[in-house]
Enzyme design. Structure first.
Site, PDB file in Angstrom:
ATOM      1  N   LYS A 180     108.833  -1.510  49.617  1.00 57.19           N
ATOM      2  CA  LYS A 180     108.380  -0.340  49.742  1.00 57.19           C
ATOM      3  C   LYS A 180     106.891  -0.331  50.546  1.00 57.19           C
ATOM      4  O   LYS A 180     106.412   0.210  51.301  1.00 57.19           O
ATOM      5  CB  LYS A 180     108.114   0.235  48.503  1.00 57.19           C
ATOM      6  CG  LYS A 180     107.764   1.783  48.297  1.00 57.19           C
ATOM      7  CD  LYS A 180     107.824   2.424  46.910  1.00 57.19           C
ATOM      8  CE  LYS A 180     109.284   2.790  46.523  1.00 57.19           C
ATOM      9  NZ  LYS A 180     109.269   3.029  45.035  1.00 57.19           N
ATOM     10  N   ARG A 223     103.654   2.756  41.792  1.00 56.29           N
ATOM     11  CA  ARG A 223     105.018   2.621  42.406  1.00 56.29           C
ATOM     12  C   ARG A 223     105.503   1.156  42.409  1.00 56.29           C
ATOM     13  O   ARG A 223     104.897   0.344  43.021  1.00 56.29           O
ATOM     14  CB  ARG A 223     105.275   3.379  43.877  1.00 56.29           C
ATOM     15  CG  ARG A 223     104.524   4.480  43.876  1.00 56.29           C
ATOM     16  CD  ARG A 223     104.616   5.186  45.354  1.00 56.29           C
ATOM     17  NE  ARG A 223     105.661   5.553  45.987  1.00 56.29           N
ATOM     18  CZ  ARG A 223     106.052   5.692  47.187  1.00 56.29           C
ATOM     19  NH1 ARG A 223     104.863   5.936  48.031  1.00 56.29           N
ATOM     20  NH2 ARG A 223     107.275   6.048  47.600  1.00 56.29           N
ATOM     21  N   GLY A 233     117.247   2.660  40.678  1.00 55.68           N
ATOM     22  CA  GLY A 233     117.147   3.018  39.551  1.00 55.68           C
ATOM     23  C   GLY A 233     116.686   1.915  38.307  1.00 55.68           C
ATOM     24  O   GLY A 233     116.699   2.030  37.287  1.00 55.68           O
ATOM     25  N   MET A 235     113.606   0.107  38.393  1.00 52.20           N
ATOM     26  CA  MET A 235     112.087   0.170  38.018  1.00 52.20           C
ATOM     27  C   MET A 235     111.609   1.357  38.412  1.00 52.20           C
ATOM     28  O   MET A 235     112.230   2.035  39.226  1.00 52.20           O
ATOM     29  CB  MET A 235     111.461  -0.906  38.791  1.00 52.20           C
ATOM     30  CG  MET A 235     112.047  -2.333  38.165  1.00 52.20           C
ATOM     31  SD  MET A 235     111.284  -3.775  38.958  1.00 52.20           S
ATOM     32  CE  MET A 235     111.784  -3.453  40.488  1.00 52.20           C
ATOM     33  N   ARG A 271     112.675   3.409  54.858  1.00 54.46           N
ATOM     34  CA  ARG A 271     113.493   1.966  54.938  1.00 54.46           C
ATOM     35  C   ARG A 271     114.743   2.141  55.845  1.00 54.46           C
ATOM     36  O   ARG A 271     114.986   3.164  56.085  1.00 54.46           O
ATOM     37  CB  ARG A 271     113.537   1.303  53.509  1.00 54.46           C
ATOM     38  CG  ARG A 271     114.564   2.472  52.855  1.00 54.46           C
ATOM     39  CD  ARG A 271     114.896   2.234  51.596  1.00 54.46           C
ATOM     40  NE  ARG A 271     115.594   3.503  50.791  1.00 54.46           N
ATOM     41  CZ  ARG A 271     115.567   3.691  49.654  1.00 54.46           C
ATOM     42  NH1 ARG A 271     115.034   2.653  48.839  1.00 54.46           N
ATOM     43  NH2 ARG A 271     115.887   4.843  49.311  1.00 54.46           N
ATOM     44  N   HIS A 283     136.520  -3.688  32.070  1.00 57.24           N
ATOM     45  CA  HIS A 283     137.664  -4.146  32.040  1.00 57.24           C
ATOM     46  C   HIS A 283     138.556  -3.458  33.040  1.00 57.24           C
ATOM     47  O   HIS A 283     139.163  -4.343  33.805  1.00 57.24           O
ATOM     48  CB  HIS A 283     138.318  -4.018  30.674  1.00 57.24           C
ATOM     49  CG  HIS A 283     139.532  -4.829  30.645  1.00 57.24           C
ATOM     50  ND1 HIS A 283     140.924  -4.044  30.622  1.00 57.24           N
ATOM     51  CD2 HIS A 283     139.854  -6.060  30.284  1.00 57.24           C
ATOM     52  CE1 HIS A 283     141.908  -4.948  30.743  1.00 57.24           C
ATOM     53  NE2 HIS A 283     141.318  -6.218  30.513  1.00 57.24           N
ATOM     54  N   SER A 303     144.661 -28.725  53.995  1.00 57.07           N
ATOM     55  CA  SER A 303     144.508 -27.370  54.044  1.00 57.07           C
ATOM     56  C   SER A 303     144.023 -27.257  52.474  1.00 57.07           C
ATOM     57  O   SER A 303     144.666 -27.392  51.688  1.00 57.07           O
ATOM     58  CB  SER A 303     145.725 -26.655  54.024  1.00 57.07           C
ATOM     59  OG  SER A 303     145.584 -25.120  53.941  1.00 57.07           O
ATOM     60  N   ASN A 312     142.337 -21.458  45.528  1.00 60.79           N
ATOM     61  CA  ASN A 312     142.876 -20.817  44.329  1.00 60.79           C
ATOM     62  C   ASN A 312     143.313 -21.954  43.203  1.00 60.79           C
ATOM     63  O   ASN A 312     142.442 -21.834  42.235  1.00 60.79           O
ATOM     64  CB  ASN A 312     144.111 -19.999  44.435  1.00 60.79           C
ATOM     65  CG  ASN A 312     144.149 -18.808  45.436  1.00 60.79           C
ATOM     66  OD1 ASN A 312     143.070 -18.332  45.883  1.00 60.79           O
ATOM     67  ND2 ASN A 312     145.289 -18.407  45.843  1.00 60.79           N
ATOM     68  N   CYS A 316     143.876 -21.960  52.822  1.00 60.99           N
ATOM     69  CA  CYS A 316     144.645 -21.021  52.553  1.00 60.99           C
ATOM     70  C   CYS A 316     144.426 -20.329  51.350  1.00 60.99           C
ATOM     71  O   CYS A 316     143.638 -21.148  50.543  1.00 60.99           O
ATOM     72  CB  CYS A 316     145.986 -21.526  52.699  1.00 60.99           C
ATOM     73  SG  CYS A 316     146.373 -22.749  51.733  1.00 60.99           S
ATOM     74  N   TYR A 340     139.942 -23.990  60.659  1.00 64.83           N
ATOM     75  CA  TYR A 340     140.438 -22.361  60.725  1.00 64.83           C
ATOM     76  C   TYR A 340     140.428 -21.811  59.099  1.00 64.83           C
ATOM     77  O   TYR A 340     140.505 -22.675  58.017  1.00 64.83           O
ATOM     78  CB  TYR A 340     142.071 -22.075  61.088  1.00 64.83           C
ATOM     79  CG  TYR A 340     142.789 -23.070  60.255  1.00 64.83           C
ATOM     80  CD1 TYR A 340     143.663 -22.406  59.233  1.00 64.83           C
ATOM     81  CD2 TYR A 340     143.379 -24.270  60.856  1.00 64.83           C
ATOM     82  CE1 TYR A 340     144.518 -23.217  58.532  1.00 64.83           C
ATOM     83  CE2 TYR A 340     144.078 -25.109  59.796  1.00 64.83           C
ATOM     84  CZ  TYR A 340     144.956 -24.329  58.779  1.00 64.83           C
ATOM     85  OH  TYR A 340     145.812 -25.001  57.923  1.00 64.83           O
TER      86      TYR A 340
END
Ligand code: ADP
Ligand code: MG
Ligand code: MG
Length: 902
Positions: free
Chosen positions: A29, A98, A107, A109, A343, A459, A786, A790, A854, A874
C-alpha cells in the site's frame, strides 16, 4: 554510541520519497501510494513507517530508538503542509492509520480512520465543514468504533448493535437518516461500550491515539489469524507490516462527496471498460461493509462529471504505468477527487488469460511477460467442466468453492446412504453440516460434497481436494437437518433424493439439475474449437500463450496412461510420450482368474501355464498403446502392487468358505485361495511384498511382462510402425535388485528383438528413500530414472497415503504445518532434496542419464518449477494435467525483467 547509530536509521518515509519497487520496506500500500504521489496524482499527503520499524518493535517489544522522533518530524511537516494541527480543537488535522504488508493479506490487519478527533476537536471539525455537525459526529463515532475494535479488541458487534438501536429508535434502516443529535447520542453510547470493555475512557489525546493505533497495526502482524494465514500461504513470518499515516479526506460531507472502488478492466472477464462501485456521502469502509447499496461507477458521470473524467484519466495513466489491470480506491470530497490506493488487481482465471493477451496486443508487454501473468492453477480451473447457466437457474446459496468442478446428484445426508445409492448407479451429493473421518466412504461414493460449515481447510475441503472431488463448503445459508433427512435454504426444503447442482469453483448451489458441458478451453485442446477462427477471446488468448510456452520450455511433458484411449486424449492435449504406463489394471476383470491360478500354482508347470496364458493378452495391451503413441517413448512399469490385491478380500473369502463347508459343498479351491490370502496377508502392504520384490519372488512374472513388451514393439515395428519402449522397475532400493532383474530382462529382449531394430531401455523408479541416497550406484545399472514422488513422499514422511488425508491432514493444514498437502505439491525441502541428490549423483555416475518424474506432482505447478530447476528431462502427469504442465514448464524456462504483478 549505539543509540546514536540507530537514530540515524531511517524508519519513516514521506510519500514523495518512496516508489512502487520498495514493497519490502514500505509494504504494498505504501509503495503504491508513493508511486501515485510521484506520478502527480492527487494523493492526500502522508508518510509510511517501514516494515523494519515493525520488525524492530516486534523483536524488542518497544519502538526502536529514533522512531518516535522521526514520526514527530514527519507529522510536523504534514501539519505544515496541511496548515492544520493533529487534533487542534479549532481546526483539526485528522489522519488514517493503515496497515500494509508486502503481500496483501485480506482481512488480516486493519485500518483506523479519523484519528485526531476528540470531544473538543469534533466541534472544530464541524466548523471546518461549514457547521456540518452531522458530519463531525458521524466521523467521531466511526473513530471510536474502529479504534475500539482494532486497537482495543472491543467486540465489533457491540457497536453494531448500538447503531442498530439508534436506527430502530428513529424508525429507519438507513444510517443517513440519523441526524447530528442521534450521532452525538451514539458517540456517548460508543464511549460507554469502550469504557466497559477496556476499563478506561476513550483516549482524548490525539498523539496517544496515533501511537496506540500504530502499535496496534504492528501487533496485528502477530495476531493468531495472521500467523496461520501466513503459514498456509507460505508468506515468511518475519516480513512485518508497514504503517501508513494519511491525511484524512472526507467522502461523508454530503451529496457532493462520496467514495468508491474502480477497476481498469473487468476483473471477471477481462473485458475492457469501466468497472466499479460508487457510494455517495460515505467513508471508504462503507463500500466494503455493504451497508448501503452502491451504484455502478458509470453513474458517477451523471453525479459529478468533472471528477469522473479526471478519474478515468488517472485510470488510463495507471494502466499504462503498471502495464496491468489496476484496482483503485478513491474518495471525492466536495467535488475534489482523491486517490487513496492502487494495486495490480486480482482477477479470475479467464480474465488473467484475456488481459495478458490484450496487453500484448496493446504493446504494453511481450509474450514472455504474458506467460508470467497467468499460471497453471488458473488453466486447470478453466478446464473443469462447467454448468451451462442461463436465466432459469439461480443459485440458492453460496459457500466456499473448496474443490473445483461441477457436480449434479441426488441429495443424501449420511455416508452409508451415499454408498448405497451410488452402488445402485445413482449420482449423489453428500450434504453434511461438516464432515469427519467417518464420512470417508460416502465421500468416495459421492459425485460432490456440500457442507454448511467450514472453510478451505475443513475436513471436507481437504479430503475432497485430495480426491479431486467437487466440494462446496461453508454454505451457511443451508440449515442441514441430518436426522430429518432434509435441509432448508431461503424458503426451500430439500429432501433426501432431491437433485441439486453444486459448483466447486464459484461455491454456488442450485436446486435441480443444471446441465454440464465441457469448458471451451477443453474443447480447444480436444481440437473441437479452432483458435484461429473462433471469436472467443479466452480461447484465442490461451492458444497464443500455450504456443509460446511450448516454444520456450525445456522440460518435455509426458502423460500417465494405461489405455489406448487415454494415450490418444493425452496426445491431443500435447503429451510427448508416456511417462508411466501402469500394468496392474491389465490383471483385472476376466484375467483375475489367471492371476489366481498363478498364485495358487502348486508346480512350476502350472505356473508357467498361467503365465503363458497371460502373455498374449499383455502383448495386445502394449500393441495398442505403442500404436497410439506412434514412436513416442512409452515407459512401462512392471507390476507394482501386492498380489493379494488381485484376490478377494480375506473376510469375504473366510465367510464364503465357512458357509460352503456348512452346506457340505466341495470347497477345495476356495480353501486353497483362502490359505493363499492368509499367507500373503500383510500388516503394512505398502511396505511389503510389492514392486521389484514381487518380481524377484514369483519366478517368471517380470519375464512374461518383459517378453510381452518386447514382442509388442517388434509386432508394431514389423507392421511398419514405430515403438520406443522403456521398461521401468518399481520400488528398487538397492542396485543389486535392479541388476538381477536387468540380467534376466536383457536376455529375453535380445532374443525377441533379433534384427528388428527395436531398442528397449531398462531403467528404474526412484521412489524409496534408499534408492535416492544410493542413486550413484543404481545409475550404473539404469538407463533412466523416473521419480515416483508419491511413494517417495509416503516413505519420506512416513505418511500412509490412503490414511492420512482423511485422518489428520485437515488439522495440519489448519495449524499451518504445511500450506498444501505434500501429496499435492512437492515438499521441496525434504522429498525434493531426495530428488535433487538422486539427480545429481545419478548423472555424476552416468552422464546424460535420462531423468523424469511420474505421479501427480508432474502436473502440479509449483512442483513443475522445482523439476525444471533440478534439471529433469521430463514430467509425466494425468492427461488433463498435460496442458498445465506445458504452461508451467514454459513459465519456468522464461525469465522476465520482472513486473509489478505478483
Ligand atoms: P484495506 O486495506 O482494508 O482496504 P485501507 O487502509 O485501504 O484498508 O482503508 C480502509 C478504507 O478507508 C478504504 O476504503 C480507504 O479508501 C479508506 N481510507 C483510508 N485512508 C483514508 C483517508 N486518509 N481518507 C479517506 N479515506 C481513507
Ligand atoms: Mg484498501
Ligand atoms: Mg510407487
Amino acid at each position: 554510541m549505539a543509540a546514536q547509530e540507530t537514530v540515524d536509521h531511517k524508519y519513516v518515509y514521506d510519500f514523495a520519497e518512496g516508489n512502487k519497487d520498495l514493497k519490502d520496506l514500505l509494504g504494498g500500500k505504501g509503495a503504491n501510494l508513493a508511486e501515485m504521489t510521484n506520478l502527480g496524482l492527487p494523493v492526500p499527503p502522508g508518510f509510511t513507517i517501514t516494515t523494519e520499524a515493525c520488525k524492530a518493535y516486534l523483536a524488542t517489544g518497544r519502538q526502536p530508538d529514533g522512531l518516535a522522533e522521526q514520526i514527530e518530524a514527519h507529522l510536523e511537516s504534514l501539519e505544515r503542509e496541511m496548515g492544520r494541527k493533529l487534533g487542534d480543537p479549532n481546526d483539526p488535522l485528522l489522519v488514517s492509520v493503515r496497515s500494509g504488508a508486502k503481500f496483501s493479506m485480506p482481512g488480516m490487519m486493519e485500518t483506523v480512520l479519523n484519528v485526531g478527533l476528540n470531544d473538543r476537536s469534533v466541534v472544530g471539525l464541524s466548523a471546518q465543514a461549514g457547521g456540518n455537525d452531522r458530519f463531525a459526529w458521524d466521523s467521531y463515532r466511526r473513530l471510536i468504533q474502529m479504534f475500539g475494535k482494532t486497537v482495543c479488541d472491543v467486540p465489533g458487534e457491540e457497536f453494531e448493535h448500538a447503531i442498530d438501536d439508534a436506527k430502530r429508535a428513529k424508525g429507519t434502516n438507513n444510517d443517513l437518516d440519523l441526524d447530528a443529535d442521534d450521532l452525538r447520542g451514539l458517540v456517548d453510547a460508543y464511549k460507554k461500550i469502550f469504557a466497559k470493555h477496556t476499563g478506561r475512557e476513550f483516549p482524548q489525546e490525539p498523539r496517544e491515539q496515533l501511537d496506540l493505533a500504530i502499535r496496534a497495526v504492528f501487533d496485528s502482524w502477530n495476531a493468531e489469524r495472521a500467523v496461520v494465514y501466513r503459514r498456509q500461504e507460505r508468506i515468511p513470518a518475519d516480513l512485518g507490516t508497514a504503517v501508513n499515516v494519511v491525511a484524512m479526506v472526507f467522502g461523508n460531507l454530503g451529496a457532493d462527496s462520496g467514495t468508491g472502488v474502480a477497476f481498469t478492466r473487468d476483473p471477471g472477464s477481462g473485458a475492457q471498460g469501466i468497472y466499479g462501485d460508487y457510494l455517495a456521502n460515505a467513508q471508504g469502509e462503507d463500500v466494503v461493509a455493504g451497508i448501503r447499496n452502491t451504484v455502478p461507477l458509470q453513474e458517477l458521470e451523471r453525479i459529478d462529471k468533472k471528477s469522473y473524467d479526471e478519474l478515468l484519466g488517472y485510470m488510463a495513466r495507471l494502466e499504462e504505468h503498471y502495464k496491468d489491470l489496476c484496482d483503485i480506491e478513491f474518495t471525492i470530497e466536495r467535488g475534489k477527487l482523491w486517490m487513496l490506493q492502487t494495486r495490480v488487481g486480482k482477477r479470475t482465471a479467464a480474465a488473467a488469460f484475456v488481459i495478458a493477451g490484450q496487453l500484448v496486443d496493446e504493446g504494453l508487454i511481450d509474450l514472455n511477460e504474458a506467460l508470467h501473468r497467468v499460471n497453471g492453477a488458473q488453466l486447470a480451473q478453466l478446464m473443469f467442466p462447467r454448468f451451462q447457466l442461463d436465466h432459469e437457474f439461480e443459485a440458492v446459496a453460496k459457500g466456499i468453492g473448496a474443490s473445483p468442478g461441477a457436480a449434479v446428484g441426488k441429495v443424501v445426508f449420511t455416508s452409508d446412504r451415499a454408498v448405497e445409492l451410488a452402488a445402485e448407479g445413482e449420482a449423489v451429493i453428500l450434504v453434511r453440516r461438516e464432515t469427519n473421518p467417518d464420512d470417508l466412504n460416502g465421500m468416495i461414493a459421492a459425485k460432490g460434497i456440500l457442507t454448511s460449515r467450514g472453510g478451505k481447510t475443513s475436513h471436507a475441503a481437504v479430503v475432497a481436494r485430495g480426491m479431486g472431488k467437487t466440494c462446496v463448503s461453508g454454505a451457511d445459508e443451508l440449515d442441514v437437518n441430518v436426522p430429518a433427512k432434509k435441509f432448508t435454504v431461503g424458503g426451500h426444503t430439500v429432501n433426501e433424493g432431491d437433485v441439486v447442482s453444486i459448483d466447486g469453483t464459484t461455491g454456488k448451489v442450485y436446486l435441480g439439475e443444471v446441465p454440464v458441458m465441457p469448458s471451451e478451453v477443453v474443447q480447444y485442446f480436444e481440437g473441437e474449437l479452432d483458435a484461429e477462427r473462433t471469436d472467443d477471446p479466452l480461447v484465442r488468448a490461451v492458444h497464443r500463450i500455450m504456443t509460446h510456452a511450448d516454444a520456450a520450455r525445456r522440460l518435455r511433458v509426458r502423460t500417465n496412461a494405461d489405455t489406448g484411449a487415454d494415450a490418444a486424449r493425452a496426445r491431443r492435449f500435447g503429451a510427448e510420450g508416456i511417462g508411466l504406463c501402469r500394468t496392474e489394471h491389465m490383471f483385472l476383470g476376466e484375467r483375475r482368474e489367471l492371476v489366481e491360478r498363478l498364485i495358487l500354482a502348486a508346480t512350476e508347470a502350472e505356473r508357467e501355464q498361467a503365465l503363458a496364458a497371460l502373455l498374449p493378452l499383455q502383448r495386445e495391451d502394449f500393441v495398442e498403446i505403442f500404436r497410439e503413441m506412434d514412436g513416442l517413448p512409452v515407459t512401462v512399469r512392471l507390476i507394482d502392487p501386492p498380489l493379494h490385491e488381485f484376490l478377494p478380500p480375506l473376510e469375504q473369502l473366510a465367510v464364503n468358505v465357512a458357509v460352503a463347508q456348512e452346506r457340505g459343498e466341495d470347497v477345495a479351491k476356495e480353501e486353497a485361495l483362502l490359505a493363499a490370502v492368509r499367507r500373503m496377508h500383510e500388516e503394512n502392504p505398502m511396505l511389503g511384498l510389492r514392486g521389484v520384490r514381487l518380481g524377484l519372488v514369483i519366478p517368471g512374472l517380470f519375464a512374461m511382462q518383459v517378453r510381452a513388451i518386447a514382442e509388442a514393439a517388434v509386432t508394431v515395428v514389423r507392421a511398419g510402425g514405430a515403438a520406443c519402449p522403456e521398461i521401468m522397475v518399481p520400488l528398487v532400493g538397492a542396485v543389486q535388485e535392479l541388476e538381477t532383474v536387468r540380467t534376466e530382462a536383457e536376455k529375453i529382449i535380445a532374443e525377441v528383438i533379433g534384427d528388428s531394430g527395436v531398442e528397449v531401455l531398462i531403467g528404474t523408479m526412484i521412489e524409496v528413500p534408499r534408492a535416492a541416497l544410493t542413486a550413484g550406484q543404481i545409475a550404473e545399472a539404469a538407463q533412466f530414472f523416473s521419480f515416483g514422488t508419491n511413494d517417495l513422499t509416503q516413505m519420506g514422511w512416513g505418511f500412509s497415503r490412503d490414511d492420512v488425508e482423511g485422518a489428520f491432514f485437515w488439522r495440519y493444514l489448519e495449524l499451518g504445518i504445511f500450506g498444501i498437502s505434500p501429496f499435492e505439491s512437492i515438499d521441496r525441502d525434504g522429498v525434493g532434496r531426495l530428488v535433487r541428490i538422486a539427480a545429481e549423483e545419478g548423472r555424476a555416475a552416468r552422464p546424460g542419464l535420462k531423468l523424469g518424474v511420474c505421479g501427480e506432482h508432474g502436473g502440479d505447478p509449483d512442483s513443475v518449477h522445482f523439476f525444471h530447476e533440478v534439471g529433469l528431462d521430463y514430467v509425466s502427469c494425468s492427461p488433463f494435467r498435460v496442458p498445465v504442465a506445458r504452461l508451467e514448464a514454459g513459465r519456468a524456462a522464461v525469465t522476465t525483467t520482472g513486473s509489478d504483478s505478483r
